[in-house]
Scaffold this active site. Structure first.
Site, PDB file in Angstrom:
ATOM      1  N   SER A   1     -11.074 -17.694  -6.387  1.00  0.00           N
ATOM      2  CA  SER A   1     -10.266 -18.877  -6.709  1.00  0.00           C
ATOM      3  C   SER A   1     -11.136 -20.111  -6.886  1.00  0.00           C
ATOM      4  O   SER A   1     -10.731 -21.081  -7.535  1.00  0.00           O
ATOM      5  CB  SER A   1      -9.242 -19.123  -5.592  1.00  0.00           C
ATOM      6  OG  SER A   1      -9.910 -19.414  -4.364  1.00  0.00           O
TER       7      SER A   1
ATOM      8  N   THR B   1     -33.546   4.767   0.234  1.00  0.00           N
ATOM      9  CA  THR B   1     -33.362   5.156   1.633  1.00  0.00           C
ATOM     10  C   THR B   1     -33.640   3.929   2.482  1.00  0.00           C
ATOM     11  O   THR B   1     -34.570   3.170   2.187  1.00  0.00           O
ATOM     12  CB  THR B   1     -34.301   6.313   2.031  1.00  0.00           C
ATOM     13  OG1 THR B   1     -35.664   5.916   1.830  1.00  0.00           O
ATOM     14  CG2 THR B   1     -34.022   7.551   1.188  1.00  0.00           C
ATOM     15  N   HIS B   2     -32.830   3.713   3.504  1.00  0.00           N
ATOM     16  CA  HIS B   2     -32.899   2.496   4.323  1.00  0.00           C
ATOM     17  C   HIS B   2     -32.719   1.233   3.475  1.00  0.00           C
ATOM     18  O   HIS B   2     -33.197   0.155   3.837  1.00  0.00           O
ATOM     19  CB  HIS B   2     -34.234   2.413   5.079  1.00  0.00           C
ATOM     20  CG  HIS B   2     -34.503   3.594   5.947  1.00  0.00           C
ATOM     21  ND1 HIS B   2     -34.031   3.717   7.231  1.00  0.00           N
ATOM     22  CD2 HIS B   2     -35.183   4.748   5.689  1.00  0.00           C
ATOM     23  CE1 HIS B   2     -34.415   4.880   7.738  1.00  0.00           C
ATOM     24  NE2 HIS B   2     -35.116   5.535   6.832  1.00  0.00           N
TER      25      HIS B   2
ATOM     26  N   LYS C   1     -17.495 -15.219 -10.425  1.00  0.00           N
ATOM     27  CA  LYS C   1     -17.478 -14.071  -9.520  1.00  0.00           C
ATOM     28  C   LYS C   1     -16.748 -12.870 -10.131  1.00  0.00           C
ATOM     29  O   LYS C   1     -15.703 -12.987 -10.741  1.00  0.00           O
ATOM     30  CB  LYS C   1     -16.821 -14.427  -8.192  1.00  0.00           C
ATOM     31  CG  LYS C   1     -17.578 -15.456  -7.362  1.00  0.00           C
ATOM     32  CD  LYS C   1     -18.929 -14.976  -6.921  1.00  0.00           C
ATOM     33  CE  LYS C   1     -18.838 -13.853  -5.920  1.00  0.00           C
ATOM     34  NZ  LYS C   1     -18.159 -14.226  -4.669  1.00  0.00           N
TER      35      LYS C   1
ATOM     36  N   GLU D   1     -13.729  -2.458  -1.774  1.00  0.00           N
ATOM     37  CA  GLU D   1     -13.630  -3.084  -0.452  1.00  0.00           C
ATOM     38  C   GLU D   1     -12.301  -2.752   0.210  1.00  0.00           C
ATOM     39  O   GLU D   1     -12.228  -2.544   1.432  1.00  0.00           O
ATOM     40  CB  GLU D   1     -13.802  -4.597  -0.592  1.00  0.00           C
ATOM     41  CG  GLU D   1     -15.212  -5.004  -0.955  1.00  0.00           C
ATOM     42  CD  GLU D   1     -15.355  -6.482  -1.289  1.00  0.00           C
ATOM     43  OE1 GLU D   1     -16.484  -6.995  -1.222  1.00  0.00           O
ATOM     44  OE2 GLU D   1     -14.345  -7.132  -1.612  1.00  0.00           O
TER      45      GLU D   1
ATOM     46  N   HIS E   1      20.457   7.853  20.661  1.00  0.00           N
ATOM     47  CA  HIS E   1      19.753   9.122  20.434  1.00  0.00           C
ATOM     48  C   HIS E   1      19.947   9.461  18.960  1.00  0.00           C
ATOM     49  O   HIS E   1      21.064   9.735  18.529  1.00  0.00           O
ATOM     50  CB  HIS E   1      20.367  10.204  21.334  1.00  0.00           C
ATOM     51  CG  HIS E   1      19.561  11.480  21.378  1.00  0.00           C
ATOM     52  ND1 HIS E   1      19.363  12.280  20.275  1.00  0.00           N
ATOM     53  CD2 HIS E   1      18.920  12.099  22.422  1.00  0.00           C
ATOM     54  CE1 HIS E   1      18.638  13.331  20.614  1.00  0.00           C
ATOM     55  NE2 HIS E   1      18.348  13.248  21.915  1.00  0.00           N
ATOM     56  N   ASP E   2      18.864   9.448  18.197  1.00  0.00           N
ATOM     57  CA  ASP E   2      19.007   9.570  16.745  1.00  0.00           C
ATOM     58  C   ASP E   2      19.520  10.936  16.303  1.00  0.00           C
ATOM     59  O   ASP E   2      20.403  11.032  15.441  1.00  0.00           O
ATOM     60  CB  ASP E   2      17.694   9.223  16.031  1.00  0.00           C
ATOM     61  CG  ASP E   2      16.514  10.077  16.475  1.00  0.00           C
ATOM     62  OD1 ASP E   2      16.658  10.857  17.441  1.00  0.00           O
ATOM     63  OD2 ASP E   2      15.434   9.962  15.847  1.00  0.00           O
TER      64      ASP E   2
ATOM     65  N   VAL F   1       4.910   7.005  18.458  1.00  0.00           N
ATOM     66  CA  VAL F   1       3.609   6.925  17.788  1.00  0.00           C
ATOM     67  C   VAL F   1       3.691   7.573  16.407  1.00  0.00           C
ATOM     68  O   VAL F   1       3.259   7.000  15.400  1.00  0.00           O
ATOM     69  CB  VAL F   1       2.525   7.617  18.643  1.00  0.00           C
ATOM     70  CG1 VAL F   1       1.172   7.556  17.940  1.00  0.00           C
ATOM     71  CG2 VAL F   1       2.447   6.984  20.019  1.00  0.00           C
TER      72      VAL F   1
ATOM     73  N   TYR G   1       0.807  -1.218   0.000  1.00  0.00           N
ATOM     74  CA  TYR G   1       0.000   0.000   0.000  1.00  0.00           C
ATOM     75  C   TYR G   1       0.844   1.274   0.000  1.00  0.00           C
ATOM     76  O   TYR G   1       0.320   2.356   0.236  1.00  0.00           O
ATOM     77  CB  TYR G   1      -0.948   0.001   1.210  1.00  0.00           C
ATOM     78  CG  TYR G   1      -1.825  -1.222   1.262  1.00  0.00           C
ATOM     79  CD1 TYR G   1      -2.622  -1.577   0.172  1.00  0.00           C
ATOM     80  CD2 TYR G   1      -1.834  -2.056   2.375  1.00  0.00           C
ATOM     81  CE1 TYR G   1      -3.410  -2.715   0.202  1.00  0.00           C
ATOM     82  CE2 TYR G   1      -2.622  -3.202   2.422  1.00  0.00           C
ATOM     83  CZ  TYR G   1      -3.402  -3.526   1.322  1.00  0.00           C
ATOM     84  OH  TYR G   1      -4.170  -4.647   1.350  1.00  0.00           O
TER      85      TYR G   1
END
Length: 437
Positions: free
Chosen positions: A267, A145-146, A272, A279, A72-73, A312, A5
């Protein structure tokens, strides 16, 4: 981010080589600031420039090796840079600075570069979405709708709303870009104890940033806003991809993702044809929204700083930019190559048996003098009869003596769609703004 990705643009921006090149640029801009402020000799700056090393993978490897000693970078980077310059004038490198001065300022430049990529691709995606909407401005489709048939719309009328939403995302991204184009070179706790504010102003202007009051670090609400803009884009794409998935369902069959020669949908089942790209866009949006939670957690730091945010950010920001950019590229590909089944849209519209005229008949009966509840009950009864008998709603209405209105005038599909062009009125200005940007 796993290679699957990644995008080339983001890979370059968040590479170790690019990061350390920006660190070098920041350090050099500060020395230039000292010279401009009269704090350092111009000759020393010339010597440093003449001896600057090439920031390549070999340089990065040396820094990483030094980091195994310093733990320590940034300190490892400064040690390596000064040893590579190898002249006494290199003592001006990192003079008066703390690590976050360099790291946060450089991070802002990376964010700016990455957001500029996102903004450019977002503009292309909006224009592609507009083109699809205009092609199908007058293509009738049943609105839902719905999950149930409601009244007619047009496919273009649906898609043009995607363009407007993406334009709002563009506004958020541009705002985040402006907000994040800041740096700080104000020292250990942000008090300019060893760096004159004029040096900071000069150096940051050289780097295309503006100074911002700070502690030891730039406040992380700025970064959280950047992450929100990325999550918002990705969530919009998820919304549109979900609609594409629904419209590709076997029972609906109104649009289809491109399906290449030789591609396999399953497969096990050769028949299909699955909406796998839509997705994928949906799934990756879930990850990006999780990053927003982590970015918000990073806002609260101890006193003038701690490094709980650092680990993080090393993960979430490169990954978030990769995922957002990847999602935009894939969604634009979807929009530009989407197979729209106009005949199937007409077929599904007709499968409603005319029930989508129920509101029109209701209002006509009210205008004819019935109370709204009385009119509602009549139309509801006839609609249910049509649905259960699979007969035309129009035929049942004509047989009902309670319905005393001009059905020829009421049952006019073009009347239901006559104001769809109103939805498109803002497109000319939007297209001009995108193309002039």
């Amino acid at each position: 981010m796993i290679e699957r990705y990644q995008t080339n643009e983001m890979r370059q921006i968040f590479s170790d080589v690019r990061r350390m090149q920006i660190w070098t640029d920041v350090e050099l801009a500060v020395v230039e600031g000292f010279v401009h402020n009269g704090d350092a000799p111009a000759a020393d700056l010339d010597v440093i420039r003449a001896n600057l090393p090439l920031i390549d993978q070999g340089f990065v490897d040396d820094v990483l090796a030094r980091e195994r000693v310093t733990n320590h970078d940034l300190a490892a980077f400064v040690d390596t840079l000064q040893s590579r310059i190898a002249v006494k004038e290199s003592s001006w490198i990192h003079f008066g600075l703390t690590s976050s001065d360099v790291v946060d300022t450089a991070f802002s430049i990376q964010i700016r570069e990455a957001l500029e990529v996102i903004v450019r691709e977002l503009r292309k995606t909006i224009l592609a979405t507009i083109a699809l909407a205009e092609r199908h401005k007058n293509t009738p489709e049943i609105g839902r709708t719905h999950g149930m048939h409601a009244e007619p719309t047009t496919f273009g009328g649906k898609v043009v709303l995607w363009a407007y939403q993406l334009d709002r995302d563009l506004g958020r991204a541009e705002k985040a870009l402006a907000q994040a184009s800041v740096g700080k070179l104000s020292g250990a706790v942000g008090t300019y104890s060893n760096v004159d504010p004029a040096v900071e102003h000069f150096a940051l202007s050289r780097l295309g940033l503006r100074p911002v009051p700070a502690t030891q670090v730039v406040a992380r609400d700025i970064h959280a806003e950047v992450m929100y803009s990325l999550a918002s884009i990705s969530t919009s794409l998820e919304s549109f991809a979900t609609e594409i998935r629904h419209l590709q369902r076997s029972e609906v069959g109104e649009v289809f993702e491109p399906f290449a020669q030789g591609q396999k949908g399953s497969s096990a089942m050769p028949h299909k044809r699955n909406p796998i790209v839509a997705e994928r866009i949906v799934g990756l949006a879930r990850i990006l929204r999780g990053f927003l939670s982590a970015a918000l957690e990073d806002v609260a730091l101890w006193h003038e700083r701690d490094i709980s945010h650092s680990s993080v950010e090393r993960v979430i920001f490169p990954d978030a930019f990769h995922l957002c950019h990847y999602g935009l590229l894939k969604f634009r590909w979807l929009v530009e190559n989407l197979e729209v089944k106009v005949e199937k849209m007409r077929e599904n519209l007709d499968a409603s048996l005319g029930l989508y005229f129920s509101q029109s008949v209701l209002l006509a009966l009210v205008e004819a003098g019935l109370s709204r509840d009385e009119a509602y009950r009549i139309v509801q009864r006839d609609a249910r009869a049509a649905y259960e008998s699979k007969r035309s709603f129009i035929e049942i209405l004509k047989e009902d003596p309670s319905v005393r209105v001009d059905l020829e005038e009421v049952l006019d599909e073009s009347r239901l769609l006559r104001n769809v062009p109103k939805i498109f009125e803002g497109l000319g200005e939007l297209k001009a703004r995108l193309r002039d940007a």
